[in-house]
Design a protein around this motif. Structure first.
Motif, PDB file in Angstrom:
ATOM      1  N   ASP A 151      42.211  25.852  42.470  1.00 12.89           N
ATOM      2  CA  ASP A 151      41.055  26.647  42.045  1.00 12.89           C
ATOM      3  C   ASP A 151      41.295  27.268  40.676  1.00 12.89           C
ATOM      4  OD1 ASP A 151      39.744  26.043  44.387  1.00 12.89           O
ATOM      5  OD2 ASP A 151      40.229  27.939  45.373  1.00 12.89           O
ATOM      6  N   HIS A 152      42.516  27.767  40.457  1.00 15.68           N
ATOM      7  CA  HIS A 152      42.830  28.410  39.182  1.00 15.68           C
ATOM      8  C   HIS A 152      42.690  27.421  38.031  1.00 15.68           C
ATOM      9  CE1 HIS A 152      44.780  31.154  36.366  1.00 15.68           C
ATOM     10  NE2 HIS A 152      45.560  30.147  35.997  1.00 15.68           N
ATOM     11  N   ARG A 154      40.951  24.647  37.929  1.00 16.38           N
ATOM     12  CA  ARG A 154      39.593  24.136  37.764  1.00 16.38           C
ATOM     13  C   ARG A 154      38.621  25.197  37.251  1.00 16.38           C
ATOM     14  NH1 ARG A 154      38.619  20.427  43.232  1.00 16.38           N
ATOM     15  NH2 ARG A 154      40.037  18.733  42.657  1.00 16.38           N
ATOM     16  N   ASN A 155      38.840  26.450  37.661  1.00 16.14           N
ATOM     17  CA  ASN A 155      37.809  27.467  37.422  1.00 16.14           C
ATOM     18  C   ASN A 155      38.226  28.604  36.501  1.00 16.14           C
ATOM     19  OD1 ASN A 155      36.089  26.123  39.327  1.00 16.14           O
ATOM     20  ND2 ASN A 155      37.222  27.112  40.986  1.00 16.14           N
ATOM     21  N   ASP A 156      39.514  28.895  36.404  1.00 14.85           N
ATOM     22  CA  ASP A 156      39.941  30.094  35.679  1.00 14.85           C
ATOM     23  C   ASP A 156      40.732  29.807  34.403  1.00 14.85           C
ATOM     24  OD1 ASP A 156      38.803  31.668  37.711  1.00 14.85           O
ATOM     25  OD2 ASP A 156      40.658  31.587  38.896  1.00 14.85           O
ATOM     26  N   ALA A 192      41.946  18.427  35.486  1.00 14.98           N
ATOM     27  CA  ALA A 192      42.028  19.871  35.259  1.00 14.98           C
ATOM     28  C   ALA A 192      43.371  20.243  34.640  1.00 14.98           C
ATOM     29  CB  ALA A 192      41.817  20.623  36.573  1.00 14.98           C
TER      30      ALA A 192
END
Length: 248
Positions: A151-152, A154-156, A192
């Motif tokens: 998640d980190h 891909r998104n942050d 990513a």
């Protein structure tokens, strides 16, 4: 390794001195995580060995650490020598060998450690593993990010956030701890990773065994100079670090 003193936050349970003793067991959003200790409780002065178990699967312990250190050293060696104060993301805090190695090397700048298990973070901040990593965590370059690594990324993580990604969240691309970790090794996950790296940056991924299929997946994702470095083990196939570079 320096013997680790008892920690009052995690009182020593009753049990055989030379057998595995469970120090903490927690259910989290990704399943069960367990911290165990072997040895070190019989007054002999021998250093205890701490183990992390996730969903019944052995992840790592404090008995060696050569391959975790190689993960950091190989990534740094792969960066252009003129790059100053490179930023590194360490995926998975584990028992802390990779973090300690990164802090020992003065060339690194920002050191981010992404760890999704609150229990593992607690074991370092207030529990027995703090004796191994307390000084490293106090280094102003180091910071723990409590997040899922996939998640980190891909998104942050902004594009070009890191010069190196040193990832050790499974027993390897072919042996994941949870099904959700498959996303890291998928085309989207590798894309990513590629995006999060600076031009010329290095991706290093730890594995308990070689994976030719993963090497090919790295090439398919646009990485260059894909190779593996082996770390001999007492028995069985060597541990490896998969290395890949983003084009300049």
């Amino acid at each position: 390794m320096t013997p680790v003193p008892p920690d009052p936050t995690f009182p020593t349970p009753a049990g055989p001195a030379d057998g595995p003793v469970t120090l903490d067991r927690r259910e989290g959003p990704y399943g069960e995580v367990v911290l165990r200790r072997r040895g070190g409780a019989d007054g002999s002065g021998g250093a205890p060995v701490f183990e992390i178990i996730a969903n019944g699967c052995f992840l790592m312990d404090t008995s060696d650490g050569r391959s975790e250190r190689l993960l950091i050293d190989a990534a740094l060696a792969g960066l252009p020598p003129e790059r100053t104060r490179p930023a590194v993301l360490i995926g998975g805090l584990g028992v802390g060998f990779s973090l300690v190695r990164a802090v020992e090397e003065g060339r690194w700048g920002r050191i981010a450690v992404v760890e999704r298990e609150a229990a593992v973070i607690d074991w370092h901040r207030t529990g027995p593993l703090g004796a191994l990593t307390g000084r490293a965590l106090a280094d102003p370059r180091a910071a723990i990010v409590h997040a899922d690594l996939v998640d980190h990324l891909r998104n942050d993580a902004a594009p070009g956030s890191y010069d190196a990604l040193c990832l050790d969240i499974d027993n390897g691309p072919d042996w994941t701890v949870t099904d959700g970790n498959d996303g890291l090794y998928s085309p989207a996950g590798l894309a990513a990773c590629h995006a999060a790296l600076t031009a010329g940056g290095v991706l290093a991924v730890w594995s308990a065994q070689p994976s030719p299929a993963f090497d090919q997946a790295l090439r398919n994702a646009g990485f260059q100079r894909v190779r593996t470095e082996e770390v001999p083990v007492t028995r069985g196939v060597p541990d490896v670090v998969h290395l890949a570079h983003k084009g300049a």
